[in-house]
Design a protein around this motif. Structure first.
Motif, PDB file in Angstrom:
ATOM      1  N   VAL A 102      30.001  31.254  -6.775  1.00  0.00           N
ATOM      2  CA  VAL A 102      29.200  32.472  -6.579  1.00  0.00           C
ATOM      3  C   VAL A 102      28.995  33.176  -7.918  1.00  0.00           C
ATOM      4  CG1 VAL A 102      29.176  34.773  -5.543  1.00  0.00           C
ATOM      5  CG2 VAL A 102      29.873  32.798  -4.161  1.00  0.00           C
ATOM      6  N   ALA A 103      30.080  33.308  -8.699  1.00  0.00           N
ATOM      7  CA  ALA A 103      29.980  33.945 -10.020  1.00  0.00           C
ATOM      8  C   ALA A 103      29.031  33.162 -10.924  1.00  0.00           C
ATOM      9  CB  ALA A 103      31.371  34.039 -10.658  1.00  0.00           C
ATOM     10  N   HIS A 104      29.135  31.841 -10.855  1.00  0.00           N
ATOM     11  CA  HIS A 104      28.263  30.980 -11.672  1.00  0.00           C
ATOM     12  C   HIS A 104      26.800  31.166 -11.265  1.00  0.00           C
ATOM     13  CE1 HIS A 104      27.627  26.708 -13.495  1.00  0.00           C
ATOM     14  NE2 HIS A 104      27.019  27.661 -14.183  1.00  0.00           N
ATOM     15  N   LEU A 105      26.532  31.160  -9.969  1.00  0.00           N
ATOM     16  CA  LEU A 105      25.155  31.328  -9.492  1.00  0.00           C
ATOM     17  C   LEU A 105      24.609  32.704  -9.882  1.00  0.00           C
ATOM     18  CD1 LEU A 105      22.778  30.194  -7.835  1.00  0.00           C
ATOM     19  CD2 LEU A 105      23.788  31.271  -5.824  1.00  0.00           C
ATOM     20  N   ALA A 106      25.442  33.719  -9.765  1.00  0.00           N
ATOM     21  CA  ALA A 106      25.010  35.075 -10.137  1.00  0.00           C
ATOM     22  C   ALA A 106      24.585  35.124 -11.599  1.00  0.00           C
ATOM     23  CB  ALA A 106      26.130  36.071  -9.874  1.00  0.00           C
ATOM     24  N   ALA A 107      25.331  34.437 -12.454  1.00  0.00           N
ATOM     25  CA  ALA A 107      24.987  34.402 -13.877  1.00  0.00           C
ATOM     26  C   ALA A 107      23.685  33.644 -14.111  1.00  0.00           C
ATOM     27  CB  ALA A 107      26.128  33.761 -14.666  1.00  0.00           C
ATOM     28  N   ILE A 108      23.507  32.536 -13.399  1.00  0.00           N
ATOM     29  CA  ILE A 108      22.280  31.732 -13.557  1.00  0.00           C
ATOM     30  C   ILE A 108      21.058  32.525 -13.106  1.00  0.00           C
ATOM     31  CG2 ILE A 108      21.061  29.687 -12.718  1.00  0.00           C
ATOM     32  CD1 ILE A 108      23.794  28.294 -12.481  1.00  0.00           C
ATOM     33  N   VAL A 109      21.172  33.171 -11.948  1.00  0.00           N
ATOM     34  CA  VAL A 109      20.036  33.919 -11.389  1.00  0.00           C
ATOM     35  C   VAL A 109      19.663  35.095 -12.284  1.00  0.00           C
ATOM     36  CG1 VAL A 109      19.309  35.379  -9.449  1.00  0.00           C
ATOM     37  CG2 VAL A 109      20.470  33.202  -9.011  1.00  0.00           C
ATOM     38  N   SER A 110      20.673  35.751 -12.843  1.00  0.00           N
ATOM     39  CA  SER A 110      20.386  36.930 -13.686  1.00  0.00           C
ATOM     40  C   SER A 110      19.598  36.566 -14.936  1.00  0.00           C
ATOM     41  CB  SER A 110      21.695  37.615 -14.089  1.00  0.00           C
ATOM     42  OG  SER A 110      22.453  36.768 -14.945  1.00  0.00           O
ATOM     43  N   SER A 111      19.729  35.313 -15.375  1.00  0.00           N
ATOM     44  CA  SER A 111      19.020  34.903 -16.601  1.00  0.00           C
ATOM     45  C   SER A 111      17.878  33.932 -16.318  1.00  0.00           C
ATOM     46  CB  SER A 111      20.002  34.252 -17.579  1.00  0.00           C
ATOM     47  OG  SER A 111      20.592  33.105 -16.985  1.00  0.00           O
ATOM     48  N   SER A 112      17.585  33.685 -15.030  1.00  0.00           N
ATOM     49  CA  SER A 112      16.539  32.713 -14.692  1.00  0.00           C
ATOM     50  C   SER A 112      15.159  33.337 -14.865  1.00  0.00           C
ATOM     51  CB  SER A 112      16.708  32.221 -13.254  1.00  0.00           C
ATOM     52  OG  SER A 112      16.314  33.227 -12.346  1.00  0.00           O
ATOM     53  N   ASP A 113      14.144  32.467 -15.002  1.00  0.00           N
ATOM     54  CA  ASP A 113      12.771  32.953 -15.165  1.00  0.00           C
ATOM     55  C   ASP A 113      11.986  32.863 -13.862  1.00  0.00           C
ATOM     56  OD1 ASP A 113      12.681  30.258 -14.979  1.00  0.00           O
ATOM     57  OD2 ASP A 113      11.570  29.903 -16.840  1.00  0.00           O
ATOM     58  N   CYS A 114      12.711  32.823 -12.722  1.00  0.00           N
ATOM     59  CA  CYS A 114      12.042  32.786 -11.423  1.00  0.00           C
ATOM     60  C   CYS A 114      11.285  34.093 -11.206  1.00  0.00           C
ATOM     61  CB  CYS A 114      13.061  32.609 -10.300  1.00  0.00           C
ATOM     62  SG  CYS A 114      13.934  31.045 -10.375  1.00  0.00           S
ATOM     63  N   SER A 115      10.283  34.034 -10.356  1.00  0.00           N
ATOM     64  CA  SER A 115       9.517  35.241 -10.061  1.00  0.00           C
ATOM     65  C   SER A 115       9.050  35.224  -8.615  1.00  0.00           C
ATOM     66  CB  SER A 115       8.305  35.331 -11.008  1.00  0.00           C
ATOM     67  OG  SER A 115       7.479  34.188 -10.832  1.00  0.00           O
ATOM     68  N   GLY A 116       8.477  36.330  -8.199  1.00  0.00           N
ATOM     69  CA  GLY A 116       7.893  36.420  -6.875  1.00  0.00           C
ATOM     70  C   GLY A 116       8.918  36.370  -5.757  1.00  0.00           C
ATOM     71  N   ALA A 117       8.523  35.711  -4.658  1.00  0.00           N
ATOM     72  CA  ALA A 117       9.367  35.656  -3.463  1.00  0.00           C
ATOM     73  C   ALA A 117      10.682  34.932  -3.727  1.00  0.00           C
ATOM     74  CB  ALA A 117       8.612  34.979  -2.325  1.00  0.00           C
ATOM     75  N   VAL A 118      10.640  33.889  -4.553  1.00  0.00           N
ATOM     76  CA  VAL A 118      11.856  33.119  -4.865  1.00  0.00           C
ATOM     77  C   VAL A 118      12.872  34.027  -5.557  1.00  0.00           C
ATOM     78  CG1 VAL A 118      12.800  31.224  -6.231  1.00  0.00           C
ATOM     79  CG2 VAL A 118      10.659  30.914  -4.998  1.00  0.00           C
ATOM     80  N   LYS A 119      12.412  34.798  -6.524  1.00  0.00           N
ATOM     81  CA  LYS A 119      13.300  35.708  -7.249  1.00  0.00           C
ATOM     82  C   LYS A 119      13.903  36.749  -6.305  1.00  0.00           C
ATOM     83  CE  LYS A 119      14.975  37.748 -10.998  1.00  0.00           C
ATOM     84  NZ  LYS A 119      16.128  37.168 -11.726  1.00  0.00           N
ATOM     85  N   THR A 120      13.084  37.251  -5.390  1.00  0.00           N
ATOM     86  CA  THR A 120      13.565  38.249  -4.432  1.00  0.00           C
ATOM     87  C   THR A 120      14.653  37.679  -3.533  1.00  0.00           C
ATOM     88  OG1 THR A 120      11.381  39.299  -4.409  1.00  0.00           O
ATOM     89  CG2 THR A 120      12.870  39.828  -2.588  1.00  0.00           C
ATOM     90  N   VAL A 121      14.401  36.478  -3.022  1.00  0.00           N
ATOM     91  CA  VAL A 121      15.385  35.831  -2.146  1.00  0.00           C
ATOM     92  C   VAL A 121      16.688  35.570  -2.884  1.00  0.00           C
ATOM     93  CG1 VAL A 121      15.905  33.740  -0.831  1.00  0.00           C
ATOM     94  CG2 VAL A 121      13.650  34.786  -0.633  1.00  0.00           C
ATOM     95  N   LEU A 122      16.568  35.084  -4.134  1.00  0.00           N
ATOM     96  CA  LEU A 122      17.775  34.797  -4.926  1.00  0.00           C
ATOM     97  C   LEU A 122      18.549  36.083  -5.232  1.00  0.00           C
ATOM     98  CD1 LEU A 122      16.374  32.148  -7.443  1.00  0.00           C
ATOM     99  CD2 LEU A 122      18.077  31.742  -5.666  1.00  0.00           C
ATOM    100  N   ASP A 123      17.854  37.110  -5.644  1.00  0.00           N
ATOM    101  CA  ASP A 123      18.527  38.372  -5.969  1.00  0.00           C
ATOM    102  C   ASP A 123      19.233  38.957  -4.750  1.00  0.00           C
ATOM    103  OD1 ASP A 123      17.804  38.297  -8.604  1.00  0.00           O
ATOM    104  OD2 ASP A 123      16.009  39.549  -8.361  1.00  0.00           O
ATOM    105  N   ASP A 124      18.538  38.945  -3.602  1.00  0.00           N
ATOM    106  CA  ASP A 124      19.136  39.488  -2.372  1.00  0.00           C
ATOM    107  C   ASP A 124      20.335  38.657  -1.937  1.00  0.00           C
ATOM    108  OD1 ASP A 124      17.224  41.410  -2.400  1.00  0.00           O
ATOM    109  OD2 ASP A 124      15.981  40.544  -0.807  1.00  0.00           O
TER     110      ASP A 124
END
Length: 846
Positions: free
Chosen positions: A723-745
Motif C-alpha cells: 500500500v505504501a509503495h502504491l501510494a508513492a507510485i500514484v503520487s508521482s505518476s503522470d496519470c490523468s482524468g478518471a484513472v487518476k481520480t480512481v487511483l487517488d480515491d
C-alpha cells in the motif's frame, strides 16, 4: 462426411477416392494414424486441394503431436472449403487439442450453421461450454440436444444439470419430473446398474431441492422413493441435514446416531450431533454426551479425542493422560499430529507438557503408566514412544535443546531401532534451521530400510532443502523406472518433488532449472483441468450426477491447491528477477570474450565450436538412423511398434529456452491468472499480482491487488508495505482524468488519507517482531524515505519463532540495504542450529 461442392477444394468425391476418404475417418477413429495418413495422401495425390481431406489429415497429425503442421493443413482445408461443416468441426477439434477452447467454440458454432442439428457437433460444443463454464450457452445447447433426441435419459439429465448449475433449481426439478412421467422405471441389460442409475436420479433431485431451500420437498422425495435408493450412507447424511434444517431434533438425532454406528471415526457426525442436541458450548452436557458415547463405542478414537477440544483445567489434564496411553502402548506414529491443534490454547499446551513428562518419568522409574497398578509387558517400547511424544511437545513449544536430547534418549532406549524416532529428529533439526543435520539424519534412516519409498522421498526432500540437488536426483531415481527420474516423476505428476527442486535451484541461482520445475507443476494442473473432458459425457451416461457436480465444483477451485500456489509463487519470483535483472545478450558476451582473446586463442575457440557442432550433427544422424532401423525391424517382424514406451524427447530438458523469454512479465501474468480465478482468498495471490501489475504499469490492477490483499489479511505488514509503495507510485505518476481520480480515491481509502511516507512510518511504530520491522523498513524505502533508522531498530524487536520468518526478515532488510549484519548476529544466537545465520551448533557441510 464428404462435401458436395463443385470446385477442386470442395468437390464431391466418388469411387476409390470416396472409399479412401472414408478410410481416413475410420483410421482416425481407431487411432491408426499412419494408415490414415497414407489414405489421406492417396486422395490428395489426385485432389491436392480437397478441403475435408486436408482437414482430416491435419486432425490426425494433431493426435501425433505435430501441432504446427496440423494447424497449417486444417486452415488450408477450411480456406479451400469454407462451407464444409466437416472442415469447421475438425478445426474446432484441433483448437480443442491445443486447449484454445474459445476458438474451438467459434468453429463448432460455424459448423452448426452449415449443418444444423448435427448430434456429434452439438455434444462436442456442450462439452466445451461446460468446460469454460459458459452456463447459459451450455443450457441452450443441452435444450437443443434434448429436443432432437428426447428418448435418451442422458439428454434429460444433461439439461437438468445445466439448469441446476445456472441456479435454476425449480426448472431443473421440472426437467427431472417430466422425464419421470414416462421413462423413470426403464431397465437396461444390467438390472443392478439400472437400479443404481434410477437411485442417483432421485438423489440428485433431492439434492437440487435441498440447495434450493425446499427441505420438506427434498425429504418427501427421499421418503417416496426410499425403496429405490441404494446409497444408504448418502441418504442418511442428507436426511440428517434435512431434519436439522426443519427443526426435527429427535429424527435428526436418531439419524446421526445411526450414522455414528456405521462409522465411529467420522468427526463430522459428532459435530452435527452436538448441534442437534443443543449442547454445543455447554461443557457439562458435552462431557455427559461423550461419556455415554464412550460406553457405547469403547474402541472409537474419535469419542475420546473430541472431548479434548472443549475440556479445560483438571478435566483436560485427566483426559489427555487417559487418551495417550493406548497409542503409546501400541506405538501409533501419528499420535502427536492428532494433538497438534490443541496447542492453540497455551494452558492446554502447558498441561500436555506436564502430562507427557509425568508419563515418561513413571514409565522410566516403574515401567507403569501413572495411576496404573500393572507393569507394561513391553516397557522399553512404551518408554521410547512416550519420550518421542514428549520430544514433539518440546519442539512445538520452541525448546530445541530439550527436543533433541529427549529424542536422542528415545533412540537409545530401544532395540531394534524405531525408525519414527529418526524421522522425528530430522524434523526437529529442520525446524531449528539445521538443514544439513536434518539431511544427514534422514539419509541415515533411509539407509536402514532402502525398500521404503516414504523414507526415500523424505530424505530427498531434506537433501533439496540442503541444496544437494545432485544427490537428491540420484536418490529419488532409485524408485523410478529405469532410473530416469526426470521423465518418470513428471509422468507421475510428482509436484512435491518439482516444487522442492524448483526452490532448491532458485536459491542456488539456477533460474533455468527452477523455471523448468515450476512450469512442470503448472502443466500438471492444466492437465487436471483438461481431464474434465473425460467426464462431461461419461457422468451423464452413467447418471453419476451428484458426483459430477462435486467434480465440477472441485475443478472450480483447482488452482487454489497448495502445490500450484507454491509453484506459481516460485515461477513468478524468477520471472520478476529476470525482468529486474535481464540476462546479458549471449552474442555480445561472446564478442567481448573474443575481443579479450589473442588471435591464437580465437582460432582455438572457433575450432572447438566447430568440432562440437560436427559431433552433435553426427550424434543426431546416428540416433535418427538407429530409430529408423528399429522401426523397420519392428515392421519386418510383423509387430506393432509400441508407441507408449517411446517417450518424446524433451527439447529443453534444463529450461534454457524458458530462461530466454523476452516477455518475463507476460509469463508471470500467465501463472497468476489461475490464482486470481481460483485462489482469490489467499493473500499471497494478491501480493504477487501487485508486483507484476506495478511493473507492467497497470496501476488500476495494482490497486485492486492491494485492496484484495488487505481484505484477505488486514493486519499483514506485507500487504500494507505494498500500500505504501502504491501510494508513492500514484503520487508521482503522470496519470490523468478518471484513472487518476480512481487511483487517488483508492489510495486515500487504503492509507486513511495519510501520505506514503507517513503511512510507512506508522508501520514502523506498530511493528513488534523482526519480520514486521523489516517489512516496515522496506515500506519506508519504497515510500521514498530514509529506511536506515527503521532498519537499525529491527534488531531490537522480538525474534520470530519460526526460522522461515527469520529468513524472510533478513531478505527484507537485504532489499532495504541496511541493518542486515546486526539482525543476523542476533538470529545466530536465537537459532544456534541454523546454518543460514552461521549458528554455532549448525552441522557443517562435508
Amino acid at each position: 462426411m464428404s462435401g458436395k461442392k463443385a470446385d477442386d477444394g470442395a468437390r464431391a468425391l466418388s469411387g476409390k477416392e470416396k472409399k479412401e476418404f472414408d478410410n481416413v475417418v475410420r483410421c482416425y477413429e481407431t487411432k491408426q494414424h499412419k494408415k490414415g495418413l497414407k489414405a489421406a495422401d492417396f486422395v490428395l495425390k489426385k485432389f491436392p486441394n480437397h478441403g475435408e481431406t486436408l482437414a482430416m489429415k491435419g486432425l490426425i497429425l494433431s493426435n501425433m503431436d505435430r501441432m504446427e503442421e496440423a494447424h497449417e493443413l486444417v486452415k488450408l482445408g477450411v480456406r479451400n472449403d469454407m462451407k464444409s461443416h466437416v472442415c469447421w468441426h475438425v478445426y474446432g477439434l484441433v483448437h480443442r487439442a491445443d486447449r484454445n477452447y474459445r476458438e474451438a467454440i467459434k468453429c463448432y458454432r460455424m459448423a452448426l450453421k452449415l449443418h444444423e442439428g448435427d448430434a456429434q457437433i452439438l455434444r462436442d460444443l456442450a462439452s466445451l461450454q461446460i468446460q469454460v463454464r459458459e452456463l447459459a450457452d451450455f443450457t441452450e445447447t443441452r435444450r437443443i440436444i434434448l429436443k432432437d433426441r428426447a428418448g435418451a435419459r442422458l439428454n434429460w439429465m444433461g439439461l437438468a444439470v445445466a439448469k441446476f448449475l445456472q441456479g435454476q433449481h425449480r426448472a431443473a426439478v421440472a426437467v427431472i419430473e417430466k422425464y419421470e412421467d414416462f421413462r423413470a422405471e426403464e431397465r437396461g441389460s444390467e438390472p443392478n446398474l439400472a437400479k443404481y442409475e434410477v437411485s442417483e436420479m432421485y438423489l440428485f433431485k433431492a439434492m437440487i431441492l435441498e440447495e434450493a431451500g425446499a427441505h420438506e420437498e427434498a425429504l418427501a422425495v427421499l421418503d417416496k422413493h426410499s425403496d429405490k435408493l441404494v446409497d444408504v450412507i448418502g441418504v442418511l447424511e442428507q436426511r440428517a441435514r434435512l431434519y436439522t434444517a426443519l427443526g426435527r431434533g429427535a429424527q435428526a438425532e436418531a439419524t446421526l446416531r445411526a450414522l455414528i454406528a456405521k462409522n465411529t471415526e467420522n468427526h463430522g457426525y459428532y459435530r452435527q450431533l452436538e448441534a442437534v442436541l443443543g449442547v454445543d458450548g455447554d461443557v457439562a452436557k458435552l462431557e455427559a454426551t461423550y461419556d455415554a458415547l464412550a460406553v457405547q463405542y469403547p474402541k472409537s478414537d474419535a469419542v475420546r479425542r473430541l472431548p479434548l477440544d472443549f475440556l479445560s483445567g483438571d478435566a483436560f489434564a485427566s483426559a489427555i493422560r487417559r487418551y495417550v496411553v493406548a497409542p503409546i502402548r501400541t506405538g501409533v506414529p501419528s499420535l502427536f499430529r492428532n494433538l497438534k491443534s490443541l496447542y492453540a490454547d497455551r494452558a492446554k499446551a502447558a498441561a500436555m507438557g506436564e502430562a507427557f513428562a509425568e508419563i515418561v518419568s513413571s514409565l522410566e522409574s516403574s515401567g507403569k503408566f501413572p495411576g496404573s497398578e500393572k507393569s507394561e509387558a513391553d516397557a522399553a517400547q512404551c518408554v521410547c514412544y512416550a519420550r518421542t511424544l514428549l520430544a514433539y511437545h518440546k519442539d512445538k513449544v520452541g525448546d530445541v535443546e530439550g527436543a533433541l536430547s529427549t529424542i536422542d534418549s528415545a533412540i537409545a532406549s530401544t532395540d531394534p531401532t524405531v525408525l519414527e524416532c529418526y524421522l522425528a529428529k530430522a524434523s526437529f533439526l529442520k525446524h531449528a534451521g539445521d538443514v544439513v543435520g536434518a539431511m544427514n539424519v534422514a539419509n541415515e534412516v533411509r539407509e536402514m530400510d532402502r525398500a521404503d519409498r516414504y523414507l526415500n522421498s523424505y530424505c530427498v526432500k531434506r537433501m533439496l532443502r540442503a541444496g544437494e540437488y545432485e544427490a537428491a536426483e540420484k536418490t529419488v531415481a532409485l524408485f523410478t523406472r529405469d532410473g530416469n527420474q526426470a521423465s518418470n516423476l513428471f509422468d507421475m505428476q510428482c509436484a512435491w518433488f518439482e516444487n522442492e527442486a524448483g526452490r532448491c535451484h532458485q536459491r542456488g541461482g539456477r533460474k533455468n532449472r527452477a523455471l523448468k520445475y515450476f512450469t512442470a507443476v503448472r502443466k500438471h494442473y492444466d492437465d487436471m483441468e483438461e481431464d474434465q473432458f473425460d467426464f462431461h459425457q461419461y457422468c451423464l451416461r452413467k447418471n453419476t450426477l451428484r458426483h459430477y457436480v462435486q467434480m465440477l465444483r472441485v475443478e472450480d477451485t483447482l488452482y487454489s491447491r497448495r502445490a500450484y500456489r507454491e509453484a506459481a509463487r516460485g515461477g513468478v519470483e524468477v520471472y520478476l528477477d529476470l525482468f529486474d535483472n535481464p540476462l546479458p545478450d549471449p552474442a555480445e558476451e561472446e564478442e567481448k570474450m573474443l575481443a579479450a582473446m589473442s588471435k591464437e586463442e580465437r582460432q582455438a575457440y572457433r575450432k572447438k565450436l566447430k568440432k562440437a557442432e560436427e559431433k552433435k550433427a553426427k550424434d543426431d544422424a546416428e540416433k535418427k538412423a538407429r530409430e529408423e532401423k528399429e522401426a523397420r525391424e519392428a515392421e519386418k517382424d510383423g509387430k506393432k511398434k509400441n508407441q507408449a514406451t517411446k517417450r518424446k524427447e524433451d527439447p529443453d530438458p534444463d529450461g534454457d529456452e524458458l530462461l530466454k523469454t523476452e516477455t518475463p512479465l507476460v509469463e508471470a501474468e500467465r501463472l497468476i491468472e489461475p490464482l486470481l480465478r481460483h485462489a482469490a482468498d489467499f493473500e499471497d495471490t494478491h501480493l504477487l499480482a501487485f508486483e507484476v501489475f506495478r511493473r507492467k504499469g497497470k496501476l488500476l490492477l495494482a490497486l485492486r491487488a492491494c485492496n484484495a490483499a488487505v481484505r484477505c489479511s488486514p493486519s499483514s505488514f506485507a500487504a500494507r508495505r505494498n500500500v505504501a509503495h502504491l501510494a508513492a507510485i500514484v503520487s508521482s505518476s503522470d496519470c490523468s482524468g478518471a484513472v487518476k481520480t480512481v487511483l487517488d480515491d483508492g489510495v486515500k481509502t487504503l492509507t486513511g488519507g495519510a501520505t506514503a511516507a507517513a503511512y510507512a512510518q506508522a508501520l514502523v511504530a506498530e511493528a513488534s517482531s523482526s519480520l514486521e520491522g523489516a517489512l516496515a523498513a522496506e515500506a519506508v524505502k519504497l515510500a521514498g524515505g530514509d529506511a536506515g533508522v527503521a532498519a537499525a531498530k529491527v534488531g531490537d524487536l522480538e525474534v520470530p519463532r519460526r526460522v522461515d520468518d527469520a529468513i524472510a526478515a533478513v531478505a527484507a532488510l537485504e532489499r532495504v540495504g541496511a541493518g542486515v549484519g546486526a539482525l543476523i548476529a542476533k538470529l545466530a544466537v536465537a537459532f544456534p542450529y541454523c546454518d543460514a545465520f552461521g549458528g554455532a551448533k549448525a552441522t557443517k557441510r562435508a
